[in-house]
Design an enzyme around this catalytic site. Structure first.
Site, short mmCIF file in Angstrom:
data_model
loop_
_atom_site.label_atom_id
_atom_site.label_comp_id
_atom_site.label_asym_id
_atom_site.label_seq_id
_atom_site.Cartn_x
_atom_site.Cartn_y
_atom_site.Cartn_z
N CYS A 55 -21.70 -0.49 9.24
CA CYS A 55 -20.37 0.26 9.09
C CYS A 55 -20.68 1.75 9.32
CB CYS A 55 -19.29 -0.24 8.68
SG CYS A 55 -19.60 -0.38 6.14
N CYS A 76 -18.93 -5.40 10.51
CA CYS A 76 -19.09 -6.76 9.70
C CYS A 76 -19.91 -7.77 9.85
CB CYS A 76 -18.53 -6.04 8.02
SG CYS A 76 -18.52 -6.95 6.38
N ASP A 96 0.96 -0.92 -0.41
CA ASP A 96 -0.24 0.22 0.20
C ASP A 96 0.43 1.59 -0.47
OD1 ASP A 96 0.88 -0.20 2.46
OD2 ASP A 96 -1.02 -0.14 3.32
N CYS A 139 -7.90 1.61 13.94
CA CYS A 139 -9.50 1.50 13.97
C CYS A 139 -9.91 -0.15 13.98
CB CYS A 139 -9.99 2.65 14.15
SG CYS A 139 -12.10 2.32 15.51
N CYS A 171 -22.96 -6.55 -0.03
CA CYS A 171 -23.37 -5.24 0.72
C CYS A 171 -24.48 -5.48 1.31
CB CYS A 171 -22.01 -4.00 0.94
SG CYS A 171 -20.96 -3.97 1.44
N CYS A 230 -27.03 -3.56 4.06
CA CYS A 230 -26.33 -2.76 4.85
C CYS A 230 -25.82 -2.28 5.33
CB CYS A 230 -25.89 -4.82 5.74
SG CYS A 230 -24.55 -4.87 6.94
N CYS A 288 -11.15 9.73 10.34
CA CYS A 288 -11.15 9.01 10.83
C CYS A 288 -9.58 8.05 11.33
CB CYS A 288 -10.23 7.59 9.23
SG CYS A 288 -10.31 5.61 9.66
#
Length: 381
Positions: free
Chosen positions: A194, A247, A134, A240, A188, A191, A214
């Site tokens: 989150c 989920c 990443d 976090c 998803c 739902c 965040c």
């Protein structure tokens, strides 16, 4: 060797070196992601840690000469700790998010990608590669989604049917024209858990994150935390997991495939008070191998102070007074002053009053004022 046969062999080999899932994608421009990233930039939702050139993040041809395909890999990581340590009165503990359990995932993924490169090069000597985790230019999630690793969830994580969102991602651009795999259907549905439970409302809507709000980002910053974040931090030291733990796709998902990723409870959930006086050398020796150490000890120490305030840990008052009096870093002195006000007690009050008479830094003085204000509030209440 034809690429169809090579692809099958790569998939088989990947399982022998600890790659839990592998997919193949076209290297064409990530048009939809490009639009989203420019919108994020416009809204100032970016963290600032990512590659700043959006064109490079979404156009493989800008970072690799004549790309023919991208290989995406995923490694599953644990969601539960084996031996547990208990946070108790006088011995309160903080917590690193699951992405910082065990050896830094960048190291683990680079090892797997290097082995994969070496294997492919033996089969096809003319092959060229550019591998990244990443910290590279490409958006891991966009590549993984296109390669059929999983779908991009409302929590902005790739969710796999097998491992939920508890996966690390890496990718490799190559000049070999592999047949691409198909993206997965989004599961998803309606739902929205989150988004609904995000502590700071950072998930603006499904699939859109304001990184500036965040907690995973906030814990990595080095300055004073805004009051709104201090109240939401709890005992988090780094990262976090809330949007993952709620989920439904992650329910019951816990995989211990890689020994490097196994958490040491004393590191993943360390005692808070010793962190306040830890030296640079001690910090590096104890935490240097985990991804949560990359910003150094200062953010971790600041977060530890806030966590002690969260617990109202009166046993930490002497340590907090020492930090407020003697630490050379204004952010830690000021945060300790704020924490003393939150915890309360006569010793804390007297220390704050004295600090107010000798402190020179205006930002620290502001935090001392806040600490004293908490006492005034309690008196009135």
């Amino acid at each position: 060797m034809d690429t169809a046969s090579l692809k099958k062999e790569i998939i088989a080999y990947s399982k022998t070196i600890g790659i839990d899932k592998i997919g193949f994608a076209s290297p064409s421009t990530f048009e939809e992601m490009k639009v989203r990233l420019y919108r994020q930039q416009e809204l100032r939702y970016q963290s600032g840690f990512e590659e700043k050139d959006i064109e490079k993040r979404t156009e493989p041809s800008l970072i690799f000469d004549k790309p023919k395909s991208i290989i995406s890999i995923a490694l599953a990581y644990p969601s539960k700790m084996g031996p547990k340590v208990i946070s108790k009165k006088g011995e309160r503990r903080g917590i690193f998010s699951r992405a910082s359990w065990g050896t830094d995932y960048h190291t683990v993924l680079r090892d797997r990608l290097k082995k994969l490169e070496e294997y492919i090069a033996l089969k096809m000597p003319e092959a060229r590669f550019k591998s990244m985790v990443d910290t590279g230019e490409l958006v891991d999630r966009a590549v993984a989604e296109r390669a059929g690793i999983g779908w991009s969830g409302k929590n902005c994580s790739i969710i796999t049917p097998e491992f939920g969102s508890y996966v690390y991602l890496g990718e490799m651009i190559t000049n070999i024209p592999f047949e691409p795999d198909h993206p997965m259907e989004d599961r998803c549905g309606s739902c929205n858990k989150c988004v609904d439970v995000c502590p700071t409302g950072a998930l603006v809507q499904g699939g859109q994150l304001n990184a500036q709000k965040c907690i995973a980002f906030v814990t990595q910053t080095k300055g004073f935390l805004a009051e709104e974040f201090r109240e939401k931090l709890g005992n988090r030291l780094y990262g976090c997991d809330t949007c993952q733990t709620v989920c439904p796709e992650n329910k019951g998902k816990d995989f211990h495939f890689h020994t490097e990723m196994e958490p040491n409870p004393e590191i993943a959930k360390p005692l808070l008070k010793p962190l306040l006086s830890i030296s640079n050398r001690e910090f590096k020796e104890k935490f240097g191998h985990v991804s949560g150490s990359w910003r150094g000890k200062k953010p971790i120490q600041r977060n530890a102070i806030i966590a002690l305030a969260h617990y109202r840990d009166e046993t930490a008052i002497p340590e907090l007074i020492t930090v407020m009096k003697d630490d050379p870093r204004p952010v830690l002195r000021g945060t300790a002053a704020w924490a003393l006000g939150k915890i309360g007690g006569q010793d804390a009050l007297e220390a704050l009053q004295h600090a107010f008479s000798v402190e020179k830094d205006e930002e620290v003085l502001q935090e001392i004022r806040k600490g004293l204000y908490f006492f005034a509030e309690k008196k009135q209440g």
